[in-house]
Scaffold this motif. Structure first.
Motif, PDB file in Angstrom:
ATOM      1  N   ALA A 182      -9.068   7.507   4.124  1.00 45.41           N
ATOM      2  CA  ALA A 182      -9.316   7.124   2.734  1.00 45.41           C
ATOM      3  C   ALA A 182      -9.318   5.866   2.178  1.00 45.41           C
ATOM      4  O   ALA A 182      -8.512   5.185   2.401  1.00 45.41           O
ATOM      5  N   SER A 183     -10.624   5.567   1.264  1.00 48.21           N
ATOM      6  CA  SER A 183     -10.423   4.239   0.890  1.00 48.21           C
ATOM      7  C   SER A 183      -9.250   4.044  -0.539  1.00 48.21           C
ATOM      8  O   SER A 183      -8.798   2.982  -0.954  1.00 48.21           O
ATOM      9  N   GLY A 184      -9.310   5.369  -1.187  1.00 46.65           N
ATOM     10  CA  GLY A 184      -8.143   5.372  -2.179  1.00 46.65           C
ATOM     11  C   GLY A 184      -8.001   6.784  -2.479  1.00 46.65           C
ATOM     12  O   GLY A 184      -8.650   7.490  -1.938  1.00 46.65           O
ATOM     13  N   GLY A 185      -6.751   7.057  -2.985  1.00 48.87           N
ATOM     14  CA  GLY A 185      -6.237   8.259  -3.179  1.00 48.87           C
ATOM     15  C   GLY A 185      -5.801   9.209  -1.865  1.00 48.87           C
ATOM     16  O   GLY A 185      -6.200  10.306  -1.913  1.00 48.87           O
ATOM     17  N   ALA A 186      -5.265   8.254  -0.981  1.00 46.03           N
ATOM     18  CA  ALA A 186      -4.937   8.808   0.438  1.00 46.03           C
ATOM     19  C   ALA A 186      -3.886  10.155   0.083  1.00 46.03           C
ATOM     20  O   ALA A 186      -4.061  11.231   0.811  1.00 46.03           O
TER      21      ALA A 186
ATOM     22  N   ILE B 205      -3.364  12.047  -2.289  1.00 44.28           N
ATOM     23  CA  ILE B 205      -3.898  13.202  -3.027  1.00 44.28           C
ATOM     24  C   ILE B 205      -4.547  14.242  -1.756  1.00 44.28           C
ATOM     25  O   ILE B 205      -4.342  15.237  -1.799  1.00 44.28           O
ATOM     26  N   ARG B 206      -5.515  13.422  -1.017  1.00 46.16           N
ATOM     27  CA  ARG B 206      -6.113  14.071  -0.020  1.00 46.16           C
ATOM     28  C   ARG B 206      -5.023  14.600   1.053  1.00 46.16           C
ATOM     29  O   ARG B 206      -5.247  15.849   1.429  1.00 46.16           O
TER      30      ARG B 206
ATOM     31  N   ASN C 182       0.997  10.567  -7.207  1.00 44.31           N
ATOM     32  CA  ASN C 182       0.228  11.546  -7.280  1.00 44.31           C
ATOM     33  C   ASN C 182       0.354  12.575  -6.140  1.00 44.31           C
ATOM     34  O   ASN C 182       0.230  13.877  -6.427  1.00 44.31           O
TER      35      ASN C 182
END
Lengths: 123, 284
Positions: A46-50, A52-53, A74
């Motif tokens: 993920a480019s961001g929010g890793a 969270i995913r 997060n």
């Protein structure tokens, strides 16, 4: 009871990966029935929010306990919302981390123990 | 005409060049688009007044209508939504406000609300220079929204000098994407040159003509100059590694105010940029 371990590879002999959000795989072990499965961490690319995913995937896999190293705020809020117990301090192989957990050596996380983006610097 | 003052590396002298250039010219506008760290006014000392609040949209999920299908979280490429078995969780600071989640929601459970992420301020009208800057709130990520709001205040009939953020990421693209000319400020050191090449690549991808200001000239080596000569990139100005300039900088004084010979040099640079920008676009 399903125990999930953040790891570099897919099986019990794989090295653990202490970066929760950016690890490659989650190895999921149920010691009671002796099953071992794994899922790819969708956060790793993920480019961001890793985190969270990653946390969403772990919750989706219906695990009860997570063994890892560092968890950001997060991801931690998702894990605690879903009632997953998170223990930190893993090292060595997946099988070794599981034994450490079973002998009570991995501390229960009460709060996130890393800032956001802290998994970005792993080599 | 919009002139962006950019650089790959931070701390090479973008703000120095932008502020001194703006002060050397008559009837120009200065926009500080480095909204994560707007520094121009440290050197200008203008009294500022608020102009507008910058907002970003975010989804509000109605739990009574939500079927927990997870389509919204699947769609969100910024991972601002997480679909859990009993709840959809939102992480507002990751949300880019694209509205995609409300678009794909089959249950019509998502309403878009707006929240403040920063402000635009301008110098009060009795200052000699038209000056605007934007401030992104701490902890927010959407610098581009603040930059776009700032850009809407540019008076197209007058030259605008735009102090760009450092680096080569989205905020820089937002600035360079609307510029007619890009001044890359660099120093001839290994780091300066490395990041200069990255910024140059961005400007070329956006087809913005580029000229170079060599700051702290005399320091380091000749690698930037050699490269520019080989590539036919004009060196617009050299600011020497000078004790007086450094002292004025450290006191927050634009050196063009205390060293009048520089007013002329910046005026000459501006004329060169005008000629090069016109040549490149074919517009007079």
């Amino acid at each position: 009871m399903k125990i999930c371990i953040s790891a570099c590879g897919k099986d019990p002999d794989s090295e653990v990966d202490p970066q929760f959000g950016r690890c490659n795989y989650f190895v999921i072990i149920d010691p009671e029935i002796g099953s071992v499965t794994s899922i790819i961490n969708p956060g790793s690319e993920a480019s961001g929010g890793a985190g969270i995913r990653a946390a969403e995937a772990v919750v989706g896999a219906e695990v009860d306990t997570l063994l890892t190293g560092s968890v950001g705020p997060n991801a931690f809020s998702i894990l605690s919302e879903a009632g997953i117990e998170t223990h930190s301090g893993i090292k060595g192989t997946v099988a070794f981390a599981l034994r450490e957990y079973q002998s009570g050596k991995l501390a229960l996380l009460e709060n996130s123990n890393a800032s956001t983006h802290s998994g970005m610097n792993k080599s | 005409m919009k002139i962006a003052i950019a650089s790959g590396k931070g701390g090479t002298g973008k703000t120095t060049v932008a502020v001194n250039l703006a002060l050397a010219l008559e009837d120009v506008q200065l926009f500080d688009c480095d909204v994560e760290e707007p520094n121009c006014n440290l050197f200008l000392g203008f009294e500022l007044e608020p102009v507008e609040e910058v907002t970003c949209l975010f989804p509000e999920i109605n739990p009574d209508k939500c079927t927990l299908c997870g389509d919204c979280a699947d769609f969100c490429r910024y991972n601002a939504l997480a679909a859990l078995p009993k709840k959809i969780l939102l992480f507002p600071s990751l949300c880019h406000g694209c509205g995609g989640c409300s678009f794909v929601c089959p249950a019509g459970a998502i309403e878009e609300k707006s929240r403040s992420i920063g402000i635009i301020e301008k110098a009060s009208s009795d200052t000699p220079l038209t000056f605007f800057h934007g401030i992104l709130n701490i902890g927010e990520a959407m610098a581009t929204l603040v930059i776009r709001s700032l850009q809407r205040h540019i008076d197209e009939s007058r030259p605008a000098i735009i102090d760009s953020p450092p680096g080569t990421a989205c905020p820089v693209l937002a600035v360079l994407g609307c510029a007619d000319y890009c001044v890359l400020v660099t120093e001839s050191t290994p780091f300066g040159f490395h990041d200069f090449l990255l910024a140059l690549e961005v400007a070329r991808a956006l087809k913005v003509p580029v000229g170079v200001v060599l700051n702290r000239d005399g320091l380091g080596d000749s690698r930037v100059e050699d490269f520019c000569r080989a590539e036919g990139i004009p060196i617009l100005l050299r600011i020497p590694n000078d004790r007086m300039i450094a002292r004025l900088y450290s006191e927050g004084i634009p050196f063009v105010k205390e060293m009048p010979e520089w007013k002329e040099k910046f005026e000459e640079m501006f004329e060169t940029i005008k000629a090069l920008a016109c040549k490149s676009t074919g517009v007079q």
